[in-house]
Design a protein around this motif. Sequence first.
Motif, PDB file in Angstrom:
ATOM      1  N   UNK A  85     -22.185 -38.376  63.462  1.00 40.81           N
ATOM      2  CA  UNK A  85     -22.970 -37.222  63.024  1.00 40.81           C
ATOM      3  C   UNK A  85     -23.277 -36.303  64.203  1.00 40.81           C
ATOM      4  N   UNK A  86     -23.508 -36.890  65.376  1.00 42.58           N
ATOM      5  CA  UNK A  86     -23.720 -36.069  66.572  1.00 42.58           C
ATOM      6  C   UNK A  86     -22.457 -35.282  66.911  1.00 42.58           C
ATOM      7  N   UNK A  87     -21.296 -35.912  66.760  1.00 44.12           N
ATOM      8  CA  UNK A  87     -20.041 -35.202  67.004  1.00 44.12           C
ATOM      9  C   UNK A  87     -19.860 -34.056  66.016  1.00 44.12           C
ATOM     10  N   UNK A  88     -20.294 -34.261  64.786  1.00 49.59           N
ATOM     11  CA  UNK A  88     -20.261 -33.173  63.797  1.00 49.59           C
ATOM     12  C   UNK A  88     -21.129 -32.011  64.289  1.00 49.59           C
ATOM     13  N   UNK A 131     -24.225 -25.722  56.320  1.00 47.46           N
ATOM     14  CA  UNK A 131     -24.543 -25.985  54.908  1.00 47.46           C
ATOM     15  C   UNK A 131     -23.343 -26.541  54.146  1.00 47.46           C
ATOM     16  N   UNK A 132     -22.177 -26.018  54.439  1.00 48.60           N
ATOM     17  CA  UNK A 132     -20.993 -26.423  53.662  1.00 48.60           C
ATOM     18  C   UNK A 132     -20.367 -27.720  54.142  1.00 48.60           C
ATOM     19  N   UNK A 133     -20.521 -28.034  55.421  1.00 42.52           N
ATOM     20  CA  UNK A 133     -19.924 -29.280  55.917  1.00 42.52           C
ATOM     21  C   UNK A 133     -20.850 -30.477  55.763  1.00 42.52           C
ATOM     22  N   UNK A 134     -22.158 -30.254  55.663  1.00 42.70           N
ATOM     23  CA  UNK A 134     -23.098 -31.375  55.529  1.00 42.70           C
ATOM     24  C   UNK A 134     -22.770 -32.260  54.323  1.00 42.70           C
ATOM     25  N   UNK A 135     -22.507 -31.699  53.138  1.00 41.21           N
ATOM     26  CA  UNK A 135     -22.156 -32.567  51.999  1.00 41.21           C
ATOM     27  C   UNK A 135     -20.844 -33.324  52.213  1.00 41.21           C
ATOM     28  N   UNK A 136     -19.891 -32.703  52.892  1.00 38.97           N
ATOM     29  CA  UNK A 136     -18.611 -33.374  53.145  1.00 38.97           C
ATOM     30  C   UNK A 136     -18.805 -34.575  54.068  1.00 38.97           C
ATOM     31  N   UNK A 137     -19.589 -34.379  55.123  1.00 40.30           N
ATOM     32  CA  UNK A 137     -19.849 -35.474  56.052  1.00 40.30           C
ATOM     33  C   UNK A 137     -20.630 -36.584  55.364  1.00 40.30           C
ATOM     34  N   UNK A 138     -21.602 -36.201  54.558  1.00 40.18           N
ATOM     35  CA  UNK A 138     -22.381 -37.205  53.824  1.00 40.18           C
ATOM     36  C   UNK A 138     -21.485 -38.013  52.893  1.00 40.18           C
ATOM     37  N   UNK A 139     -20.510 -37.339  52.305  1.00 41.85           N
ATOM     38  CA  UNK A 139     -19.577 -38.028  51.405  1.00 41.85           C
ATOM     39  C   UNK A 139     -18.724 -39.035  52.181  1.00 41.85           C
ATOM     40  N   UNK A 140     -18.277 -38.653  53.347  1.00 40.93           N
ATOM     41  CA  UNK A 140     -17.485 -39.563  54.189  1.00 40.93           C
ATOM     42  C   UNK A 140     -18.306 -40.795  54.545  1.00 40.93           C
ATOM     43  N   UNK A 141     -19.581 -40.583  54.877  1.00 40.05           N
ATOM     44  CA  UNK A 141     -20.456 -41.712  55.200  1.00 40.05           C
ATOM     45  C   UNK A 141     -20.586 -42.638  54.000  1.00 40.05           C
TER      46      UNK A 141
END
Length: 235
Positions: free
Chosen positions: A169-172, A196-206
């Motif tokens: 998440x820090x790298x994001x 705003x747009x990448x936060x849901x994508x990263x959360x989905x990957x997690x």
Amino acid sequence: MSSSASDDASARPASKGERTRQRILETALSMFAERGYDKTTMRAIAGEAGVSVGNAYYYFKSKEHLIQGFYEQATMRHAELAPAVLEGQATLADRIEAALLAWLDIAGPYHDFAGQFFRNAADPSSPLSPFSEESAESRERDIALYREVLEGSKTKVPGDMADILPEMLWLHQMVVVLYWVYDDSPDQEKSRELARRTAPLVARVVALSRLKILRPLVKQGEELIRDFLITRRPK
């Protein structure tokens, strides 16, 4: 963002040395914004701050270390704001977005000269590199913030992934920071939209990292990060 006068007072450095260090840092950041990083000398900073050149070098070994001071200050402020910005945010996507937007708010006033010192940060031997030993404390502070982001969300994180996911998440955040440096949109609104747009994508990957079928891929990603990115730890 706003804060009360009492909050500001309580946040001020207590000792004379800490106040001097803070004055030098604030003077440097102001001059970097006005004159540019490359055109501002340590001698000029010392003169404007009302200290001797030797005293300026006592607190900051070089001009680069002044930017290191900014990194430290920014991550401390980020950590201080975390409880307020994360309060009431239950989903991981919302918590990631809140953390990213808070960082953009903190860094916003320094955008005009960000590109100048980030050119220095691109040098692997520079203390400005976010992966340098000199940046370790600030880096770990922000990684700890993203650990808080994860732990307070509804998303269940596999036990063996609890250590590496905050680093991911820090790298994001670093990706968003890099975009922000070159973002010339009004008030860097595109950077906010990216967050705003990448936060849901990263959360989905997690969330998908829990699936056994994807664990080998996630593990490969973990190995890449450990071997090539997060390689330096504070001693």
